[in-house]
Design an enzyme around this catalytic site. Sequence first.
Site, PDB file in Angstrom:
ATOM      1  N   LYS A 159      82.624  30.024 -35.145  1.00  0.00           N
ATOM      2  CA  LYS A 159      83.130  31.363 -34.888  1.00  0.00           C
ATOM      3  C   LYS A 159      84.146  31.318 -33.750  1.00  0.00           C
ATOM      4  O   LYS A 159      84.276  30.319 -33.035  1.00  0.00           O
ATOM      5  CB  LYS A 159      81.983  32.299 -34.540  1.00  0.00           C
ATOM      6  N   TYR A 163     105.488  36.230  -7.884  1.00  0.00           N
ATOM      7  CA  TYR A 163     105.435  37.681  -7.790  1.00  0.00           C
ATOM      8  C   TYR A 163     104.588  38.112  -6.589  1.00  0.00           C
ATOM      9  O   TYR A 163     103.552  37.514  -6.286  1.00  0.00           O
ATOM     10  CB  TYR A 163     104.823  38.277  -9.059  1.00  0.00           C
TER      11      TYR A 163
END
Length: 838
Positions: A501, A732
């Site tokens: 999964k 940033y």
Amino acid sequence: MYYNYTDMPIKFTIKEASDYMGAQLVSGTAGGASVRTLLTDSRSLAQAEGCLFFALTSARNDGHRYVETLYQHGVRHFVVQHIPETMHDHSDADFLLVPDTLDALQQLAAAWRQRFTIPVTGITGSNGKTIVKEWLAWLMSGDRRIVKSQKSYNSQIGVPLAVWQMQAGDELAIFEAGISQPGEMARIERIIRPTTGIFTHIGTAHDAYFSDRRQKINEKLNLFVQAQTLIYCADQREVADAVAENEQLAHLKKATWGRAADCDLQLLSTVVRDGETILEARYRNETIRITIPMTDRASAENAMHCWLFMLLEEMSSDVIAERMRRLPVIEMRMELKEAINHCSVINDSYSSDLHSLQVAVEFLCRQQGARKTVILSDILQSGQDEQTLYADVARLLKTKGVHRLIGIGSGISQHADMFGIEAFFFPDTDTFLQRFPFNHFREESILLKGARIFAFEKIDRALQQKTHETVLEINLNALVDNLNYYRAKGRPGVRLMAMVKAFSYGSGSCEIASLLQFHHIDYLAVAYVDEGVELRKAGITMPIMVMNPELQSLDPLFAYDLEPEIYSFRLLQRWRSRLEQQAGKPAPAVHIKLDTGMHRLGFEEREVETLCRTLQELRAAEAAFRVASVFSHLSGSDNPSLDAWTHRQIATFRRMSKQVQNAFDYPVYAHILNSAGITRFPDAQFDMVRLGIGLYGVGVNDEEQQYLRPVSTLKTVISQIKQIPAGDTVGYGRRHVASHEMRIGTIAIGYADGLRRRFGNGRGTVFVNGQPAPVIGNICMDMCMIDLTGVDARENDEVIIFGDRPTIIDIARTLDTIPYEVLTGISRRVKRVYVTEN
């Protein structure tokens, strides 16, 4: 590995083979049939005639299960420990009964080895065995006909198959030998019987299986007890001391290299520059020099072993230097990557010979549900005439079901009429790239197999779907090793369900599922229907359980034979309604989920009596209704402080599951253990266990972790390097302020790739050329910056985010999370590259 070409010589009759193995011969051919090839893996059969199958047994598998299937495919000769019940009436088959089929395989190979008097070189050590073997074969091939181990076939099974290749006309044999525990090398020694030995670098591999390093070294030295010469590095004091103190090696001529003056080949200097390493040494009072086209220390060490071997063979220094300068890079793996138009490409273009072609084609054929195309260059320096060579290639491709061949080179093109499949031929790689319409590649698996001079890397680049320089590399061999580790923990008869999964924990569902199907897993499990449909479309045919089926539409479950988890009466009623529409037609089985205390999904204990009554009513009303298993989830199996709770869950499940099983007159599997539970609660295996994160190399504790291999490596490259002065800021928000002059690198990975922003601002560390480099400043969407001050690095150098070091567990701890979240968070835009080690 085995070789099945019909021009291979007869090696033994069945009667002769039986005598060598001390077998009881139950023969339908009076023992007169011939043995040409040996087979230990039923999935690798290509030519039945003359094939002798060994039904090997292990804790994980039993080759006797495949005897009948092989018989149906034409095999008539079997080495077995017992004759399978289904085979007693087959009077045309030969059965060679032995107490131990592995021992019989080794005895037969040892008997074959004794027929040859040519020089045989045996190579062992922890690291470098395969490289030294491949380099020696390449360096010596201009003077002698060489036979060598294919790939890294150096095990108890691989060594006999490698020695079986020896043929009349061979002039030098080179075999490698690996061990993992005490007592193994003596069995390998009697098969190889080397005249010359090479002991490569000793490292930490398999240390856990030995009392100390000396025991491991002495075990490896058992390979040379009957050899004449031993080559080793005297600078490795542990090895040198062990050789000097080993009385069984007293007769050996010791040929050493190292920095000490008393070494036979004294290393004087090592200079690395311009992508090369210059090695200067003294041999027999003469200063000599070689240059190799590599810069890493391991390559220099491997080259020294080869250099001393060639000197002992009395080769001239000029010839040695010329060949060393052209040493090839030996790739130790095949790569499977996503390609254009929903294709996948397997890049095995580092070598081109008949035996490695067979290995690569077998890997190609494991890819499920797709057309198979082979792009093949001329096979150079094969030692065969081209007519025979390409007839063997044509036979291999046809037998393995390859749909299309693209031949590149004048040699293969001249034999175009031999290939009875769709085929195109081009004189060289550039012509192919110019003329072949790449939109003709669609939903297929493509194997690239070419000699280095044909530059197939150009084709590889043209076929690749994604050019993003950040990749998640998935080591399929490591995944299989982890699978086998857990398989060995299972009791006989306990089945195994593998969780694929969430894109196989980020590793790629279809590719992982295909590999697991090849290795005979009993069940796969996915989270949602769409995941199961994708696997079916990719050719996965084995049973698949869907753990969270959508109520809105159950039709895909029926269309693709996907087995849903039933966790509520509402869902059970919806399933009944859908069965009524089937009007008696076949339907997928279902899996009943019980809630034993996790309180996520499932029927609670107070509901079990009503559940059983409802299931029986449904079984009576709908013949197509069938329950495959009943199961539950453990909520704390990895946490020792919750063991009392886990035992309580297991006891609850035992009561509840027994009630459900008793409601049916056929077997219904019960399962509750996850990866951690397999290790920590072996008494609760029931009928099946579920393997999840452990398959991908994450153990339940530090002790188990040493037996597992990391499967995934997240890596990127340095895009740019620059110097910044003290006081400048990075990224940033100007979050990082340089306290001193710094050398920083920008790397091509960001939070859009799955690298969480929490990893920035000095919290996380990546590795560049084996050296740690802290992540500085904020993580950007597509890139981030690292501190390279004091790190030997260049632009475009590889950067490891996680892998062997740091591990996925290290990264998870840094981020205050779990490895599941890190793996499943890797973005789909990151290219998955699947590698298999040779």
